[in-house]
Design a protein around this motif. Structure first.
Motif, PDB file in Angstrom:
ATOM      1  N   THR A 298       0.627  -1.193   0.107  1.00 51.63           N
ATOM      2  CA  THR A 298       0.042   0.003   0.034  1.00 51.63           C
ATOM      3  C   THR A 298       0.797   1.337   0.043  1.00 51.63           C
ATOM      4  O   THR A 298       1.906   1.164   0.556  1.00 51.63           O
ATOM      5  CB  THR A 298      -1.014   0.154   1.334  1.00 51.63           C
ATOM      6  OG1 THR A 298      -1.799  -1.133   1.459  1.00 51.63           O
ATOM      7  CG2 THR A 298      -1.691   1.234   1.408  1.00 51.63           C
ATOM      8  N   HIS A 299       0.428   2.089  -0.537  1.00 49.90           N
ATOM      9  CA  HIS A 299       1.355   3.661  -0.847  1.00 49.90           C
ATOM     10  C   HIS A 299       0.337   4.653  -0.656  1.00 49.90           C
ATOM     11  O   HIS A 299      -1.018   4.601  -1.124  1.00 49.90           O
ATOM     12  CB  HIS A 299       1.791   3.556  -1.993  1.00 49.90           C
ATOM     13  CG  HIS A 299       2.688   2.389  -2.663  1.00 49.90           C
ATOM     14  ND1 HIS A 299       3.765   2.162  -1.898  1.00 49.90           N
ATOM     15  CD2 HIS A 299       2.341   1.572  -3.595  1.00 49.90           C
ATOM     16  CE1 HIS A 299       4.270   0.610  -2.440  1.00 49.90           C
ATOM     17  NE2 HIS A 299       3.283   0.472  -3.359  1.00 49.90           N
ATOM     18  N   VAL A 300       0.501   5.534   0.021  1.00 51.98           N
ATOM     19  CA  VAL A 300      -0.315   6.735   0.252  1.00 51.98           C
ATOM     20  C   VAL A 300       0.491   8.051  -0.159  1.00 51.98           C
ATOM     21  O   VAL A 300       1.505   8.143   0.314  1.00 51.98           O
ATOM     22  CB  VAL A 300      -0.668   7.007   1.749  1.00 51.98           C
ATOM     23  CG1 VAL A 300      -1.534   8.203   2.186  1.00 51.98           C
ATOM     24  CG2 VAL A 300      -1.234   5.730   2.476  1.00 51.98           C
ATOM     25  N   MET A 301      -0.091   8.763  -0.926  1.00 48.88           N
ATOM     26  CA  MET A 301       0.519   9.963  -1.625  1.00 48.88           C
ATOM     27  C   MET A 301      -0.426  11.089  -0.833  1.00 48.88           C
ATOM     28  O   MET A 301      -1.783  10.927  -0.987  1.00 48.88           O
ATOM     29  CB  MET A 301       0.344  10.305  -3.028  1.00 48.88           C
ATOM     30  CG  MET A 301       1.090   8.938  -3.903  1.00 48.88           C
ATOM     31  SD  MET A 301       0.846   8.808  -5.821  1.00 48.88           S
ATOM     32  CE  MET A 301       1.660  10.320  -6.375  1.00 48.88           C
ATOM     33  N   GLU A 302       0.068  12.416  -0.404  1.00 42.31           N
ATOM     34  CA  GLU A 302      -0.457  13.212   0.190  1.00 42.31           C
ATOM     35  C   GLU A 302      -0.142  14.482  -0.151  1.00 42.31           C
ATOM     36  O   GLU A 302       0.875  14.976  -0.101  1.00 42.31           O
ATOM     37  CB  GLU A 302      -0.720  13.061   1.945  1.00 42.31           C
ATOM     38  CG  GLU A 302      -1.255  14.240   2.582  1.00 42.31           C
ATOM     39  CD  GLU A 302      -1.873  14.040   3.874  1.00 42.31           C
ATOM     40  OE1 GLU A 302      -1.419  12.812   4.452  1.00 42.31           O
ATOM     41  OE2 GLU A 302      -1.896  14.988   4.738  1.00 42.31           O
ATOM     42  N   PHE A 303      -1.159  15.472  -0.652  1.00 42.05           N
ATOM     43  CA  PHE A 303      -0.903  16.928  -0.994  1.00 42.05           C
ATOM     44  C   PHE A 303      -1.472  17.727   0.141  1.00 42.05           C
ATOM     45  O   PHE A 303      -2.775  17.531  -0.032  1.00 42.05           O
ATOM     46  CB  PHE A 303      -0.982  17.238  -2.297  1.00 42.05           C
ATOM     47  CG  PHE A 303      -0.678  18.618  -2.961  1.00 42.05           C
ATOM     48  CD1 PHE A 303       0.686  18.997  -2.743  1.00 42.05           C
ATOM     49  CD2 PHE A 303      -1.730  19.379  -3.396  1.00 42.05           C
ATOM     50  CE1 PHE A 303       0.968  20.457  -3.172  1.00 42.05           C
ATOM     51  CE2 PHE A 303      -1.257  20.688  -3.598  1.00 42.05           C
ATOM     52  CZ  PHE A 303      -0.159  21.373  -3.552  1.00 42.05           C
ATOM     53  N   SER A 304      -1.095  18.705   0.518  1.00 46.77           N
ATOM     54  CA  SER A 304      -1.798  19.459   1.310  1.00 46.77           C
ATOM     55  C   SER A 304      -1.351  21.044   1.182  1.00 46.77           C
ATOM     56  O   SER A 304      -0.232  21.222   0.883  1.00 46.77           O
ATOM     57  CB  SER A 304      -1.837  19.313   3.088  1.00 46.77           C
ATOM     58  OG  SER A 304      -0.552  19.385   3.552  1.00 46.77           O
TER      59      SER A 304
ATOM     60  N   PHE B  99       3.814  18.065   0.234  1.00 48.95           N
ATOM     61  CA  PHE B  99       3.716  16.690  -0.453  1.00 48.95           C
ATOM     62  C   PHE B  99       4.213  15.679   0.371  1.00 48.95           C
ATOM     63  O   PHE B  99       5.556  15.810   0.613  1.00 48.95           O
ATOM     64  CB  PHE B  99       4.448  16.952  -1.753  1.00 48.95           C
ATOM     65  CG  PHE B  99       3.918  15.426  -2.718  1.00 48.95           C
ATOM     66  CD1 PHE B  99       2.740  15.227  -2.988  1.00 48.95           C
ATOM     67  CD2 PHE B  99       5.183  14.902  -3.134  1.00 48.95           C
ATOM     68  CE1 PHE B  99       2.617  14.058  -3.747  1.00 48.95           C
ATOM     69  CE2 PHE B  99       5.302  13.760  -3.873  1.00 48.95           C
ATOM     70  CZ  PHE B  99       3.924  13.454  -4.209  1.00 48.95           C
ATOM     71  N   SER B 100       3.550  14.351   0.476  1.00 48.72           N
ATOM     72  CA  SER B 100       4.289  13.458   1.414  1.00 48.72           C
ATOM     73  C   SER B 100       3.940  12.050   0.562  1.00 48.72           C
ATOM     74  O   SER B 100       2.988  11.926   0.120  1.00 48.72           O
ATOM     75  CB  SER B 100       3.865  13.509   2.738  1.00 48.72           C
ATOM     76  OG  SER B 100       2.477  13.118   2.945  1.00 48.72           O
ATOM     77  N   LEU B 101       4.782  11.314   0.941  1.00 51.41           N
ATOM     78  CA  LEU B 101       4.671   9.847   0.361  1.00 51.41           C
ATOM     79  C   LEU B 101       4.981   9.111   1.587  1.00 51.41           C
ATOM     80  O   LEU B 101       5.688   8.820   2.120  1.00 51.41           O
ATOM     81  CB  LEU B 101       5.622   9.406  -0.684  1.00 51.41           C
ATOM     82  CG  LEU B 101       5.521  10.632  -2.042  1.00 51.41           C
ATOM     83  CD1 LEU B 101       6.676   9.912  -2.868  1.00 51.41           C
ATOM     84  CD2 LEU B 101       4.416   9.951  -2.821  1.00 51.41           C
ATOM     85  N   LYS B 102       3.939   7.844   1.782  1.00 52.80           N
ATOM     86  CA  LYS B 102       4.210   6.623   2.498  1.00 52.80           C
ATOM     87  C   LYS B 102       4.317   5.357   1.706  1.00 52.80           C
ATOM     88  O   LYS B 102       3.194   4.931   1.507  1.00 52.80           O
ATOM     89  CB  LYS B 102       3.354   6.788   3.629  1.00 52.80           C
ATOM     90  CG  LYS B 102       3.737   6.171   5.104  1.00 52.80           C
ATOM     91  CD  LYS B 102       2.585   6.380   6.087  1.00 52.80           C
ATOM     92  CE  LYS B 102       1.531   5.516   5.962  1.00 52.80           C
ATOM     93  NZ  LYS B 102       0.350   6.215   6.798  1.00 52.80           N
ATOM     94  N   LEU B 103       5.351   4.853   1.666  1.00 50.86           N
ATOM     95  CA  LEU B 103       5.335   3.607   0.719  1.00 50.86           C
ATOM     96  C   LEU B 103       5.811   2.607   1.448  1.00 50.86           C
ATOM     97  O   LEU B 103       6.849   2.363   2.008  1.00 50.86           O
ATOM     98  CB  LEU B 103       6.564   4.061  -0.472  1.00 50.86           C
ATOM     99  CG  LEU B 103       6.345   5.522  -1.205  1.00 50.86           C
ATOM    100  CD1 LEU B 103       7.817   5.567  -1.741  1.00 50.86           C
ATOM    101  CD2 LEU B 103       5.191   5.693  -1.703  1.00 50.86           C
TER     102      LEU B 103
END
Lengths: 328, 328
Positions: A266-272, B271-275
């Motif tokens: 699982t991967h989570v990409m977040e932009f805020s 911007f962040s990634l959790k991979l």
């Protein structure tokens, strides 16, 4: 040689554009156009003429990019096609459901005039759209969530002000922290409207107004509040002015997706975004994009575009070689 | 008609590309090339031939985009120019300081062959570079910070393994939470190397090895650990296998900047990634970008490119009209 910018409309957004231009050495403000009597406007930039919107055609050869700062409801559907036939231009049209028809009208006007017209520029639509696109393209099996806030919603504040007995009001849209956490965990939850955002209202009531009725009218208002957990605070006009004069906003685009032959990772990409001033940040995106519009036009392009169509490098004053060395 | 992909090199990244292709309906894996005896490789995708790297020229007209999955230290500087003269291609060259010279070599080879070669694709360089560019262009007066982790650094793990008495090791790079918070506050702090990241090491020592000496050698190792707060845990080979077999990574790009005539408003873009899997996410970015390379080539482009040069819409299988309707 600097990029010559015109501002069409001088409200919050137009003033934001003016201040953003002052932060970019390769740009020059050439004229501001207004529907008001030109002599009634006082600009912050010395030596820039204020002109009537009716004399815009006179400036046809003196402006590289016109930034149209009208509202989406009634101004932009008329203004952008008219301007696009004469000028390279940008607007911030943000009625998501009507973007396809707006694009089509602007596209044909811009092609007639051999101009480039960038529509729906800002942060949503705008940078949030870019992030939704990248994250969906990179993680095709997944879910994308957009949260807005904490920030002031002009439309919701206006709706409260129309209630009988309300003198003034400010409404904040607030993302629900537990929903953000659930999305960030990669669990891909199904979320209802109520589970995603809260609405908090600060209301100045008239002397002797029935506060219980006002609160009830707000909380049961269809579309605006009925589907949300809403809190209402009655405060004085002084408190509203002191504590709620800003126009902050922001939000989150989060995508979680799976990869691997068994979809085991699982991967989570977040932009805020966390913005002190919604109109000034929107203006900052627009002004960087004006550089891209000028370049596209120099490349020989014409027609309507969105930020999704523009190479990121076109927004920067740096050369491709500098960008590769410093930022890649 | 699907986009025909070749994979050049079949390690962690090559396997990740293979699984990402299976998530994209408009792509087809045509062949995998290896330096090992082809019959020694067992692919996950049925019916795809494994070929020797020496016979790559035979496939010149059968592959739309070659994805080169070699290492940056010695493979890619040789492989990418050679492949770029024959194929549209992508690599993930990530030695930041040597990107300009790599770009120049690949550019001239690709132009000779009339091919498009996208270099340094992935997340850093890659998506993080895109975010650094957008945020600097939008907020020209501000500071950008990149944090990496929590994640496994292969180079640092290897450095520990070379120490006498160490059987195996895994090193995690961890961003310092208080530094992230300071940056997010918009305070634009000056941060030393030590203030930005921690290093945590899990080490399997040989029986009877001097653990105090090993710990000291790690903590004082120049460049790799001496400038960081480093913690060392000695664990068994079983524990390393059980708890530290994954290849997670991630990180943060944060910019804070000012707007307004008096620079009175602060904005924070993050911007962040959790991979879960660094190579599989990198592969996912590369495979979406392969679509863009095929389109650029169809447009008549040639030469070396980076992801900074590519319109976001080129990465998506959706049409511009669909993207405007669904994502803008």
């Amino acid at each position: 040689m600097s990029i010559k910018i015109g501002i069409f409309g001088y409200g919050n957004l137009g003033r934001g554009v003016e201040s953003a231009i002052a932060q970019n050495d390769d740009m020059e403000l050439v004229a501001v156009f207004t529907r008001r009597p030109p002599e009634s406007l006082k600009l912050r930039t010395p030596g820039v003429p204020v002109m009537s919107v009716n004399s815009v055609a006179e400036m046809k050869d003196k402006i590289d990019v016109m930034i149209i700062c009208g509202g989406s409801a009634t101004d932009l559907p008329v203004q952008t096609p008219a301007i696009a036939s004469m000028f390279n231009c940008i607007d911030s049209f943000d009625t998501h459901a009507r973007i396809p028809e707006h694009f089509a009208r602007v596209d044909s006007a811009a092609k007639e005039g051999n101009k480039v017209a960038l529509i729906s520029c800002g942060w949503d639509p705008g940078m949030f759209s870019v992030m939704r696109l990248y994250s969906e393209a990179i993680l095709p099996e997944g879910s994308t969530y957009t949260f807005w806030g904490k920030g002031v919603s002009q439309g919701h504040s206006d709706a409260i002000r129309r209630i009988d007995g309300v003198l003034d009001a400010k409404q904040y849209t607030i993302p629900v922290e537990s929903a953000l956490d659930a999305v960030r965990s990669g669990a891909a939850p199904e979320l209802t409207t109520r589970q995603k955002h809260l609405r908090e209202c600060f209301v100045v009531a008239a002397d002797g107004a029935d506060r219980a009725r006002i609160e009830n009218e707000i909380k049961t208002m269809p579309n605006y509040f009925a589907d949300y957990d809403t809190t209402v605070h009655f405060i004085s006009a002084e408190e509203l002015l002191r504590d709620h004069s800003g126009i902050p906003h922001g939000g989150f685009v989060i995508r979680s997706g799976k990869s691997g032959f068994e979809r085991e990772n699982t991967h989570v990409m977040e932009f805020s975004l966390k913005l002190d001033s919604n109109p000034e940040y929107t203006s900052s995106v627009i002004v960087a994009s004006a550089r891209a519009v000028a370049r596209l036009s120099a490349d020989g392009a014409c027609g309507a575009k969105s930020i999704l169509d523009i190479p990121p490098s076109y927004l920067s004053p740096k050369s491709p070689a500098e960008l590769r060395k410093e930022l890649l």
